[in-house]
Design a protein around this motif. Structure first.
Motif, mmCIF file in Angstrom:
data_model
loop_
_atom_site.group_PDB
_atom_site.id
_atom_site.type_symbol
_atom_site.label_atom_id
_atom_site.label_comp_id
_atom_site.label_asym_id
_atom_site.label_seq_id
_atom_site.Cartn_x
_atom_site.Cartn_y
_atom_site.Cartn_z
ATOM 1 N N VAL A 56 -34.126 -13.721 0.456
ATOM 2 C CA VAL A 56 -35.031 -13.004 -0.111
ATOM 3 C C VAL A 56 -34.670 -12.597 -1.533
ATOM 4 C CG1 VAL A 56 -36.080 -10.562 -0.259
ATOM 5 C CG2 VAL A 56 -36.103 -11.783 1.944
ATOM 6 N N LEU A 57 -33.362 -12.476 -1.846
ATOM 7 C CA LEU A 57 -32.955 -12.078 -3.191
ATOM 8 C C LEU A 57 -32.808 -13.418 -3.881
ATOM 9 C CD1 LEU A 57 -29.754 -10.037 -2.693
ATOM 10 C CD2 LEU A 57 -32.075 -9.126 -3.399
ATOM 11 N N LEU A 58 -32.511 -14.373 -3.348
ATOM 12 C CA LEU A 58 -32.845 -15.811 -4.142
ATOM 13 C C LEU A 58 -33.953 -16.545 -4.320
ATOM 14 C CD1 LEU A 58 -29.326 -17.352 -2.939
ATOM 15 C CD2 LEU A 58 -29.602 -16.040 -4.831
ATOM 16 N N GLY A 59 -35.004 -16.004 -3.726
ATOM 17 C CA GLY A 59 -36.314 -16.508 -4.038
ATOM 18 C C GLY A 59 -36.433 -18.003 -3.441
ATOM 19 N N PHE A 65 -31.154 -21.005 2.741
ATOM 20 C CA PHE A 65 -30.608 -20.163 3.585
ATOM 21 C C PHE A 65 -31.698 -19.810 4.981
ATOM 22 C CE2 PHE A 65 -28.650 -19.131 -0.156
ATOM 23 C CZ PHE A 65 -27.132 -18.655 0.249
ATOM 24 N N ASN A 66 -33.187 -20.270 4.666
ATOM 25 C CA ASN A 66 -33.828 -20.433 5.763
ATOM 26 C C ASN A 66 -33.503 -21.457 6.918
ATOM 27 O OD1 ASN A 66 -35.300 -18.205 5.194
ATOM 28 N ND2 ASN A 66 -36.699 -19.363 4.228
ATOM 29 N N LEU A 67 -32.908 -22.441 6.257
ATOM 30 C CA LEU A 67 -32.442 -23.691 6.936
ATOM 31 C C LEU A 67 -31.036 -23.283 7.694
ATOM 32 C CD1 LEU A 67 -33.154 -26.828 4.904
ATOM 33 C CD2 LEU A 67 -34.293 -26.046 6.760
#
Length: 106
Positions: A56-59, A65-67
């Protein structure tokens, strides 16, 4: 609650983990199987939470990160299968770390 049941219930959401922890603490026969999986499942939940927060922080970089979170889901399935089978097998990559660091679970 049977110790094997406590082990696999600990993987079913945070509420399941809390139910498993309370059942474990109230049980007269505390097995190493339930203790082991309480640590593994909590570690996986905390890892998934941290990865989600970072994404969420990195947009737009959060896709990476979802991977990675998908990888945590695979580790979760591995841990759940081990609990259902009654095995004390740490999840790959991070399982030993969870066992060493989550010492507050007695």
């Amino acid at each position: 609650m049977e110790q094997k049941t406590i082990a696999w219930v600990s993987y079913i959401t945070l509420i399941g983990w809390i139910i498993a922890l309370v059942s474990y603490n109230n049980s007269p026969d505390k097995s190493s199987l339930a203790h082991f999986h309480l640590k593994q499942s909590l570690g996986l939940m905390l890892t998934a939470l941290a990865i989600s927060f970072i994404s969420v922080l990195l947009g737009f970089l959060g896709l990476f990160f979802n991977l990675v979170n998908l990888g945590v889901l695979v580790l979760w399935v591995i841990g759940l299968v081990a609990a259902v089978n009654g095995e004390e097998k740490p999840v790959p990559l991070v399982g030993d770390f969870y066992q060493k660091t989550l010492t507050f679970i007695k």
